[in-house]
Design an enzyme around this catalytic site. Structure first.
Site, PDB file in Angstrom:
ATOM      1  N   GLU A 102     -35.299 -18.568  30.192  1.00 37.41           N
ATOM      2  CA  GLU A 102     -33.941 -18.108  30.433  1.00 37.41           C
ATOM      3  C   GLU A 102     -33.961 -16.624  30.812  1.00 37.41           C
ATOM      4  O   GLU A 102     -33.983 -15.760  29.908  1.00 37.41           O
ATOM      5  CB  GLU A 102     -33.092 -18.280  29.163  1.00 37.41           C
TER       6      GLU A 102
ATOM      7  N   GLY B  88     -24.867 -16.667  31.299  1.00 38.38           N
ATOM      8  CA  GLY B  88     -23.432 -16.433  31.209  1.00 38.38           C
ATOM      9  C   GLY B  88     -22.894 -15.492  32.274  1.00 38.38           C
ATOM     10  O   GLY B  88     -21.766 -15.026  32.181  1.00 38.38           O
TER      11      GLY B  88
ATOM     12  N   ASN C 145     -25.963 -25.773  24.725  1.00 33.00           N
ATOM     13  CA  ASN C 145     -25.891 -24.762  23.672  1.00 33.00           C
ATOM     14  C   ASN C 145     -24.426 -24.330  23.568  1.00 33.00           C
ATOM     15  O   ASN C 145     -23.938 -23.590  24.413  1.00 33.00           O
ATOM     16  CB  ASN C 145     -26.787 -23.568  24.043  1.00 33.00           C
TER      17      ASN C 145
ATOM     18  N   LYS D 140     -23.101 -22.443  21.486  1.00 32.59           N
ATOM     19  CA  LYS D 140     -22.951 -21.077  20.950  1.00 32.59           C
ATOM     20  C   LYS D 140     -21.869 -21.077  19.857  1.00 32.59           C
ATOM     21  O   LYS D 140     -21.700 -22.079  19.166  1.00 32.59           O
ATOM     22  CB  LYS D 140     -22.644 -20.092  22.079  1.00 32.59           C
TER      23      LYS D 140
ATOM     24  N   SER E 121     -26.803 -20.002  33.671  1.00 39.38           N
ATOM     25  CA  SER E 121     -25.754 -20.386  34.614  1.00 39.38           C
ATOM     26  C   SER E 121     -26.070 -21.674  35.380  1.00 39.38           C
ATOM     27  O   SER E 121     -25.815 -21.778  36.583  1.00 39.38           O
ATOM     28  CB  SER E 121     -25.462 -19.229  35.582  1.00 39.38           C
TER      29      SER E 121
ATOM     30  N   HIS F 218     -33.234 -17.462  20.941  1.00 39.34           N
ATOM     31  CA  HIS F 218     -32.304 -17.292  22.069  1.00 39.34           C
ATOM     32  C   HIS F 218     -32.109 -15.796  22.320  1.00 39.34           C
ATOM     33  O   HIS F 218     -32.088 -14.997  21.378  1.00 39.34           O
ATOM     34  CB  HIS F 218     -30.964 -17.963  21.750  1.00 39.34           C
TER      35      HIS F 218
ATOM     36  N   GLU G  18     -29.597 -14.098  22.892  1.00 37.45           N
ATOM     37  CA  GLU G  18     -28.465 -13.489  22.180  1.00 37.45           C
ATOM     38  C   GLU G  18     -28.859 -13.143  20.745  1.00 37.45           C
ATOM     39  O   GLU G  18     -28.403 -12.143  20.190  1.00 37.45           O
ATOM     40  CB  GLU G  18     -27.241 -14.420  22.232  1.00 37.45           C
TER      41      GLU G  18
HETATM   42  C1  PEP Z   1     -27.607 -20.293  27.228  1.00 39.60           C
HETATM   43  O1  PEP Z   1     -26.778 -20.004  26.388  1.00 39.60           O
HETATM   44  O2  PEP Z   1     -28.737 -20.583  26.851  1.00 39.60           O
HETATM   45  C2  PEP Z   1     -27.224 -20.271  28.647  1.00 39.60           C
HETATM   46  C3  PEP Z   1     -28.135 -20.522  29.527  1.00 39.60           C
HETATM   47  O3  PEP Z   1     -25.898 -19.990  28.943  1.00 39.60           O
HETATM   48  P1  PEP Z   1     -25.171 -20.200  30.371  1.00 39.60           P
HETATM   49  O4  PEP Z   1     -25.515 -21.578  30.852  1.00 39.60           O
HETATM   50  O5  PEP Z   1     -23.723 -20.024  30.079  1.00 39.60           O
HETATM   51  O6  PEP Z   1     -25.709 -19.145  31.292  1.00 39.60           O
END
Ligand code: PEP
Length: 247
Positions: free
Chosen positions: A166, A172, A9, A11, A211, A94, A96
C-alpha cells in the site's frame, strides 16, 4: 495457483446497526465466488458481523491486535480474544497505525508471530511515502519493512501470511499506483520473500491497496503478481465492494 483475495478495511466506520445493514446489502448482490472475500470490521462489530456472515463464504477480519494473550495492557485486544470471536484475518502494520499510533516494524513483527501462533492470518501492510518514492528509495524502504516484519517468523507458516503493498500516497487520496508500478513492486516483494524464505514466495498472496475502485480493479488484477486488493473507501459501499469481488 494462488486464490485471489479481496479484503475490505472498514477502518473506524460503522456502528453495529450500520455495519449489519452494509453486510446485508453485500449479501444481497450476487458474487461469482472466485476471490476469497474478507471484511475487516471495527472490534465492536466483530461478534455481530460473525453471526451475520454465517452460511456465506465471507471471512471475518480485525484491523489490529496486540501480541500478548492477556495482561495489563489497557485498551488492547489479544489474539485469543479475536480467535474466540471467529476472526480469521487481521490487518497488521497498516500505515495509519504506523503514522498515527507509533506502530514500529518491531511491533509488526511481534504481532505477526502472535497471529500465526493463534492461526489468525495476518494481512501485513508495507509501503512507501510520496517523498520516499520521489527520492527513488521506495524499494529499499519496502525491503526493510519486509525483512524486519519477517524476522524469526516460522518459514512453515509464511504461506498463511498475506502482504498488502500500500503506497501511503495512494491511500484514501484517489491516486492509484499504475498497474505496472504496483506489479513491479509486488514482484520485488515476492523476490524479497523468496530470498528470505525460499519457494513459499510462489504461494504467498500479495495484494495491492490504495484507492482501488471498480474502475481500476480489472487492470490491477490482470497483472502477473497481484493477487488481490486491500480496499478502504470502496469497501463501505456494498455495490462497489461486490464489483471489486467480482472483478
Ligand atoms: C486502506 O485503508 O488500506 C486503503 C487502501 O484505503 P483506500 O482504498 O480508501 O485508499
Amino acid at each position: 495457483m494462488r486464490t485471489p483475495i479481496i479484503a475490505g478495511n472498514w477502518k473506524m466506520n460503522n456502528t453495529i446497526n450500520e455495519g449489519l445493514k452494509l453486510i446485508e446489502e453485500i449479501k444481497g448482490f450476487p458474487r461469482n465466488g472466485e476471490a476469497e472475500t474478507v471484511i475487516c470490521v471495527p472490534f465492536t462489530l466483530l461478534s455481530e458481523a460473525k453471526k451475520a456472515i454465517e452460511n456465506t463464504d465471507i471471512k471475518l477480519g480485525a484491523q489490529d491486535m496486540y501480541w500478548e494473550e492477556k495482561g495489563a495492557f489497557t485498551g488492547e485486544i489479544s489474539p485469543l480474544m479475536l480467535k474466540e470471536l471467529g476472526v480469521e484475518y487481521c490487518i497488521i502494520g497498516h500505515s495509519e497505525r504506523r503514522q498515527y499510533f507509533g506502530e514500529t516494524d518491531e511491533n509488526v513483527n511481534k504481532k505477526i508471530k502472535a497471529a500465526l501462533s493463534h492461526s489468525i492470518r495476518p494481512i501485513v501492510c508495507v509501503g512507501e511515502t510520496l517523498e520516499e518514492r520521489e527520492s527513488h528509495i521506495e524499494k529499499e524502504i519496502v525491503e526493510r519493512q519486509l525483512l524486519l516484519a519477517f524476522e524469526g517468523v516460522d518459514k512453515k507458516k509464511v504461506e498463511n501470511i498475506v502482504i498488502a503493498y500500500e503506497p501511503i500516497w495512494a491511500i484514501g487520496t484517489g491516486k492509484t499506483a499504475s498497474a505496472d508500478d504496483a506489479n513491479d513492486m509486488i514482484s520485488f516483494i515476492r523476490q524479497t520473500i523468496g530470498n528470505k524464505c525460499g519457494d513459499v514466495k510462489d504461494k504467498i498472496r500479495i495484494q495491492y491497496g490504495g484507492s482501488v475502485k471498480p474502475e481500476n480493479i480489472k487492470e490491477l488484477m490482470g497483472k502477473s503478481d497481484i493477487d488481490g486488493a486491500l480496499v478502504g473507501g470502496a469497501s463501505l459501499d456494498a455495490e462497489d465492494f461486490v464489483d471489486l469481488i467480482n472483478y
